[in-house]
Design a protein around this motif. Structure first.
Motif, short mmCIF file in Angstrom:
data_model
loop_
_atom_site.label_atom_id
_atom_site.label_comp_id
_atom_site.label_asym_id
_atom_site.label_seq_id
_atom_site.Cartn_x
_atom_site.Cartn_y
_atom_site.Cartn_z
N VAL A 98 0.83 -1.20 0.00
CA VAL A 98 0.00 0.00 0.00
C VAL A 98 0.87 1.25 0.00
O VAL A 98 0.59 2.22 -0.73
CB VAL A 98 -0.95 -0.01 1.22
CG1 VAL A 98 -1.55 1.38 1.45
CG2 VAL A 98 -2.07 -1.01 1.00
N GLY A 99 1.92 1.25 0.82
CA GLY A 99 2.82 2.40 0.82
C GLY A 99 3.42 2.64 -0.55
O GLY A 99 3.50 3.78 -1.02
N PHE A 100 3.82 1.57 -1.21
CA PHE A 100 4.38 1.71 -2.56
C PHE A 100 3.33 2.16 -3.55
O PHE A 100 3.63 2.89 -4.50
CB PHE A 100 4.98 0.37 -3.01
CG PHE A 100 6.36 0.13 -2.49
CD1 PHE A 100 7.46 0.39 -3.27
CD2 PHE A 100 6.56 -0.35 -1.21
CE1 PHE A 100 8.74 0.17 -2.80
CE2 PHE A 100 7.83 -0.57 -0.72
CZ PHE A 100 8.93 -0.31 -1.52
N GLY A 101 2.10 1.71 -3.34
CA GLY A 101 1.03 2.08 -4.26
C GLY A 101 0.76 3.57 -4.31
O GLY A 101 0.28 4.09 -5.32
N PHE A 102 1.10 4.28 -3.23
CA PHE A 102 0.88 5.73 -3.19
C PHE A 102 2.12 6.52 -3.60
O PHE A 102 2.08 7.75 -3.61
CB PHE A 102 0.42 6.14 -1.78
CG PHE A 102 -1.06 5.96 -1.58
CD1 PHE A 102 -1.93 7.02 -1.75
CD2 PHE A 102 -1.59 4.72 -1.26
CE1 PHE A 102 -3.29 6.86 -1.59
CE2 PHE A 102 -2.95 4.53 -1.09
CZ PHE A 102 -3.81 5.61 -1.26
N ARG A 103 3.20 5.81 -3.92
CA ARG A 103 4.39 6.54 -4.38
C ARG A 103 4.16 7.35 -5.65
O ARG A 103 4.62 8.49 -5.74
CB ARG A 103 5.55 5.56 -4.57
CG ARG A 103 6.23 5.17 -3.27
CD ARG A 103 7.27 4.09 -3.46
NE ARG A 103 8.37 4.52 -4.31
CZ ARG A 103 9.45 3.78 -4.55
NH1 ARG A 103 9.55 2.58 -3.99
NH2 ARG A 103 10.41 4.22 -5.33
N PRO A 104 3.41 6.82 -6.65
CA PRO A 104 3.18 7.65 -7.84
C PRO A 104 2.45 8.94 -7.54
O PRO A 104 2.75 9.99 -8.15
CB PRO A 104 2.34 6.73 -8.74
CG PRO A 104 2.70 5.35 -8.31
CD PRO A 104 2.92 5.44 -6.83
N LEU A 105 1.49 8.91 -6.61
CA LEU A 105 0.78 10.14 -6.25
C LEU A 105 1.75 11.13 -5.59
O LEU A 105 1.70 12.35 -5.86
CB LEU A 105 -0.38 9.83 -5.30
CG LEU A 105 -1.28 11.00 -4.90
CD1 LEU A 105 -1.86 11.67 -6.15
CD2 LEU A 105 -2.40 10.53 -3.98
#
Length: 554
Positions: A75-82
């Protein structure tokens, strides 16, 4: 007219002035230290995955518990693009320095917060929800950190040393992982096992506040990037860097190349360090302290590889090391892990070879997430799940009646095993132990430890080949006015989803297949696809700055 001319003259002077050696050393030291601390904050969660699972994602199903931990990691990685979009915009509009001051502050506060959350036993479902919220903040911060630090160093470096200087930033990512391992080892030395499991694991998270203070102190001493100062003085900063990243001439092709390069480097990196860590701790059943020391030594030595490869790329170009590293990874990935498995726990492999485990039955497939959706795992699926979690290789044969044989011995299946996961695990391990399997955690002999460290170093070298020159490459690919956004967006989409989800996806593959090596296919496929794009789209030859490329194309 005079004012405009003066601004342009100032811009030219600032852009052409080469920073002094002292300034360069400060830039590299402060940027690298901040990157180490920020990646430490992000990696300490994965380093302490077992204890995080017990505290915030407790379950009788060991496989489900660790997969939930890796889901939180993802989940933490999933928000890296934002975070890349948000902080890339700020970095291109407001400056490199102050943007990554914000990112490191956000990361430090969020990490310390994880160390303050009560366990699920105390506050129930609120605990994992808060953890996920803090992981989201960490992902946003990390989305802005790497691009800012890499660009800041690249824009201070003379072109002929850009790979060498930015190699320190690449090494700093490994440094964050190494620091997380070192802090855990130190905490284990201070606290006994019970204390560390109960509350001592929180100390590494709270330490983030001290690291944050050091990082802010160092970075506040820095001045803004000379390239950004020149653009700002000349009035050439981007109006909307996010939009321009997709509309700038031929930039879409560069974004695709950056995505492919990042897909290669990030899957190799996480396979080398996190898959290596979980593989040795989990199915190979090595003592945790032994695993941590091996990863610490291998990580420390590996850090130098990134600087060496970065410097090498200044002479031969950025493409060649990446292609060499990707090709070698495709050839060596499985043999390296097979080698580590045979060295780590030869007794387990020998027992499985002498007394093969065969499960016969119908509906023999596993679904580790059945508990989340109130579904019942099949009886055969429950057996396979427990065998996989215990690191026991097995084969499956179709049959009407469920049975388990170990060598020539048929194991009596107790009815309580299918109602109670703990009873099933204890009963199965006892039955397998009677047939020659040893499930005690092991510390391998010194020769085997040296062999495992050597194989981990090979993985570190593969990672360095595909990662060491990338900061310089990405800085050179994109025009300065949109460099922060254009570099960060594809990097963090690929790193966030292809790399960040690697532990979760490979864990699911292993859980469903029962083969502890099957998860490596995920890495292999991503690297193969990325290599095809790089081979097609990334030009070879000596390093070329963006402005040089535009001039030669024109």
């Amino acid at each position: 007219m005079t004012t405009s001319t003066s601004a342009n003259e100032t811009a030219v002077a600032q852009a052409s002035r080469e920073p002094s050696e002292k300034e360069i050393r400060l830039v590299i030291a402060a940027s690298s230290a901040g990157t180490i601390f920020e990646w430490y904050d992000f990696f300490i969660y994965g380093t302490l995955a077992g204890l995080i699972g017990a505290a915030f994602f407790p379950s009788d199903n060991e496989t489900l518990q660790i997969l939930l931990v890796w889901a939180g990691f993802a989940v933490g990685f999933g928000f890296r693009p934002l975070g890349a979009i948000l902080f890339g915009f700020l970095g291109d509009r407001l400056g490199r320095k102050y943007t990554f001051l914000v990112t490191v502050t956000l990361m430090g506060v969020a990490t310390a917060g994880v160390g303050m959350i009560p366990t699920a036993a105390s506050i129930g479902i609120a605990a994992p929800i808060i953890v996920i919220g803090l992981r989201i903040l960490q992902g946003l911060a990390l989305g802005g950190e790497y691009g800012g630090a890499a660009i800041y160093v690249a824009e201070h470096a003379p072109p002929e040393k850009r790979g060498f200087y930015t190699g320190f930033i690449q090494a700093s990512v490994v440094g964050g992982f190494v620091l997380s391992i070192a802090v855990v080892i130190a905490c284990r030395a201070v606290f006994n096992e019970a204390e560390f499991a109960a509350w001592g694991w929180r100390v590494p998270f709270l330490l983030s506040l001290i690291l944050l203070a050091i990082s802010l102190w160092m970075r506040l001493k820095l001045s803004e990037s000379p390239v950004f100062q020149a653009m700002k003085a000349a009035g050439e900063t981007a109006g909307n860097p996010f939009v321009e990243s997709f509309t700038y001439p031929r930039n879409k092709r560069r974004l695709v190349i950056a995505f492919a390069v990042t897909g290669i480097l990030t899957t190799i990196w996480y396979t080398a360090f996190f898959s290596g860590l979980s593989f040795l701790r989990g199915p190979m059943r090595l003592e945790e302290s032994a695993v941590e020391w091996m990863l610490l030594v291998a990580g420390l030595i590996s850090m130098s590889f990134y600087v060496i490869i970065g410097r090498w790329s200044d002479r031969i170009g950025r493409r060649r090391p990446i292609v060499i590293g990707a090709l070698l990874s495709l050839v060596l990935l499985f043999p390296i892990f097979w080698g580590m498995g045979s060295l780590a726990n030869p007794g387990l492999a020998e027992a499985a070879r002498d007394n093969p485990v065969v499960v016969a039955g119908s509906e023999c497939s596993t679904d580790p997430f059945t508990e989340l959706f109130d579904r019942e795992q099949t009886r055969c699926g429950k057996l396979l799940e427990t065998l996989t979690a215990s690191g026991v290789p097995y084969s499956v044969e179709p049959a009407r009646i469920l049975s388990l044989t170990v060598g020539d011995e048929t194991i009596s299946l107790q009815e309580v095993w299918f109602a109670d996961g703990m009873a099933r695990r204890d009963g199965l391990l006892a039955a397998l132990t009677a047939q020659g399997f040893d499930f005690e955690r092991k510390a391998p002999p010194p020769a085997n430890i040296l062999g495992i460290v050597a194989l981990l170093l090979v993985l570190g070298l593969l990672s360095a080949l595909t990662y060491g020159s990338v900061a310089a490459l990405l800085a050179e690919l994109f025009p300065p006015r949109i460099r922060y956004s254009s570099m960060s967006i594809p990097y963090h989409i690929a790193a966030g989803y292809l790399g960040g989800f690697l532990p979760l996806i490979s864990g699911i593959i292993v859980a469903r297949s029962g083969d502890v090596y099957a998860g490596l296919w995920y890495t292999w496929v991503v690297v193969a696809l990325g290599l095809a794009v790089v081979w097609w789209g990334l030009p070879g030859g000596p390093p070329r700055d963006f402005s040089d490329e535009i001039a030669s194309d024109g």
